[in-house]
Write a protein that holds these residues in place. Structure first.
Motif, mmCIF file in Angstrom:
data_model
loop_
_atom_site.group_PDB
_atom_site.id
_atom_site.type_symbol
_atom_site.label_atom_id
_atom_site.label_comp_id
_atom_site.label_asym_id
_atom_site.label_seq_id
_atom_site.Cartn_x
_atom_site.Cartn_y
_atom_site.Cartn_z
ATOM 1 N N ASN A 1 0.749 -1.128 -0.099
ATOM 2 C CA ASN A 1 -0.036 0.004 0.122
ATOM 3 C C ASN A 1 0.930 1.400 -0.083
ATOM 4 O O ASN A 1 0.391 2.120 -0.683
ATOM 5 C CB ASN A 1 -0.997 -0.064 1.100
ATOM 6 C CG ASN A 1 -2.045 -0.943 0.794
ATOM 7 O OD1 ASN A 1 -2.308 -1.278 0.029
ATOM 8 N ND2 ASN A 1 -2.621 -1.564 1.914
ATOM 9 N N GLY A 2 1.942 1.178 0.445
ATOM 10 C CA GLY A 2 2.924 2.224 0.761
ATOM 11 C C GLY A 2 3.640 2.667 -0.699
ATOM 12 O O GLY A 2 3.537 3.786 -1.091
ATOM 13 N N TRP A 3 3.756 1.570 -1.464
ATOM 14 C CA TRP A 3 4.336 1.574 -2.740
ATOM 15 C C TRP A 3 3.367 1.939 -3.695
ATOM 16 O O TRP A 3 3.562 3.023 -4.536
ATOM 17 C CB TRP A 3 5.170 0.529 -3.083
ATOM 18 C CG TRP A 3 6.504 0.418 -2.713
ATOM 19 C CD1 TRP A 3 7.093 -0.318 -1.640
ATOM 20 C CD2 TRP A 3 7.748 1.175 -3.081
ATOM 21 N NE1 TRP A 3 8.480 -0.017 -1.469
ATOM 22 C CE2 TRP A 3 8.684 1.125 -2.252
ATOM 23 C CE3 TRP A 3 7.815 2.441 -3.933
ATOM 24 C CZ2 TRP A 3 9.904 1.767 -2.515
ATOM 25 C CZ3 TRP A 3 8.793 3.145 -4.062
ATOM 26 C CH2 TRP A 3 9.948 2.691 -3.549
ATOM 27 N N LEU A 4 2.192 1.557 -3.627
ATOM 28 C CA LEU A 4 0.898 2.168 -4.468
ATOM 29 C C LEU A 4 0.565 3.464 -4.189
ATOM 30 O O LEU A 4 0.437 4.366 -5.043
ATOM 31 C CB LEU A 4 -0.341 1.127 -3.967
ATOM 32 C CG LEU A 4 -0.019 -0.188 -4.621
ATOM 33 C CD1 LEU A 4 -1.449 -1.160 -4.162
ATOM 34 C CD2 LEU A 4 0.197 -0.344 -6.128
ATOM 35 N N LEU A 5 0.806 4.020 -3.011
ATOM 36 C CA LEU A 5 0.552 5.342 -2.708
ATOM 37 C C LEU A 5 1.811 6.290 -3.348
ATOM 38 O O LEU A 5 1.263 7.295 -4.123
ATOM 39 C CB LEU A 5 0.280 5.703 -1.148
ATOM 40 C CG LEU A 5 0.278 7.017 -0.989
ATOM 41 C CD1 LEU A 5 -1.079 7.486 -1.003
ATOM 42 C CD2 LEU A 5 0.399 7.381 0.734
ATOM 43 N N LEU A 6 2.582 5.972 -3.009
ATOM 44 C CA LEU A 6 3.902 6.861 -3.658
ATOM 45 C C LEU A 6 3.947 6.741 -5.106
ATOM 46 O O LEU A 6 4.140 7.975 -5.657
ATOM 47 C CB LEU A 6 5.198 6.280 -3.248
ATOM 48 C CG LEU A 6 5.711 6.491 -1.851
ATOM 49 C CD1 LEU A 6 6.968 5.756 -1.290
ATOM 50 C CD2 LEU A 6 5.890 7.977 -1.239
ATOM 51 N N GLY B 1 1.330 5.997 -7.141
ATOM 52 C CA GLY B 1 0.133 6.774 -7.601
ATOM 53 C C GLY B 1 0.131 8.470 -7.571
ATOM 54 O O GLY B 1 0.002 8.986 -8.585
ATOM 55 N N LEU B 2 0.929 8.882 -6.377
ATOM 56 C CA LEU B 2 1.224 10.333 -6.323
ATOM 57 C C LEU B 2 2.134 10.590 -7.333
ATOM 58 O O LEU B 2 1.943 11.844 -7.917
ATOM 59 C CB LEU B 2 1.688 10.560 -4.720
ATOM 60 C CG LEU B 2 0.556 10.426 -3.948
ATOM 61 C CD1 LEU B 2 1.262 10.697 -2.339
ATOM 62 C CD2 LEU B 2 -0.451 11.593 -4.030
#
Length: 85
Positions: free
Chosen positions: A37-42, A44-45
């Motif tokens: 989830n952390g990598w998806l957030l980074l 995606g941003l």
């Protein structure tokens, strides 16, 4: 030229995001990396910033670094754990 560079970086960010989406969450933990989830957030941003501000901005540069870290550090570690034998 800047449009080509921005397009290439957006494609790289999309590729990294799709790659992270297709990996199992447990593999991120087993590799000792930031959570899925952390990598998806980074990532995606990163994609959002590159689309809005372009890659030639301070935020765009930070996004480039995030994408490079994913491709040069995280992805090889994940692949080493999920490689078929």
């Amino acid at each position: 030229l800047l449009t080509f560079v921005t397009l290439a970086l957006v494609v790289a960010a999309v590729w990294a995001l799709v790659d992270a989406l297709t990996r199992r969450a447990e593999v991120f933990d087993a590799a000792g990396k930031l959570t899925k989830n952390g990598w998806l957030l980074l990532l995606g941003l990163t994609l959002l910033v590159e689309l809005i501000f372009g890659a030639v901005s301070l935020l765009g540069f930070i996004g480039i670094v995030i994408t490079l870290v994913y491709f040069l550090d995280v992805r090889p570690a994940l692949s080493a754990l999920t490689r078929r034998r």
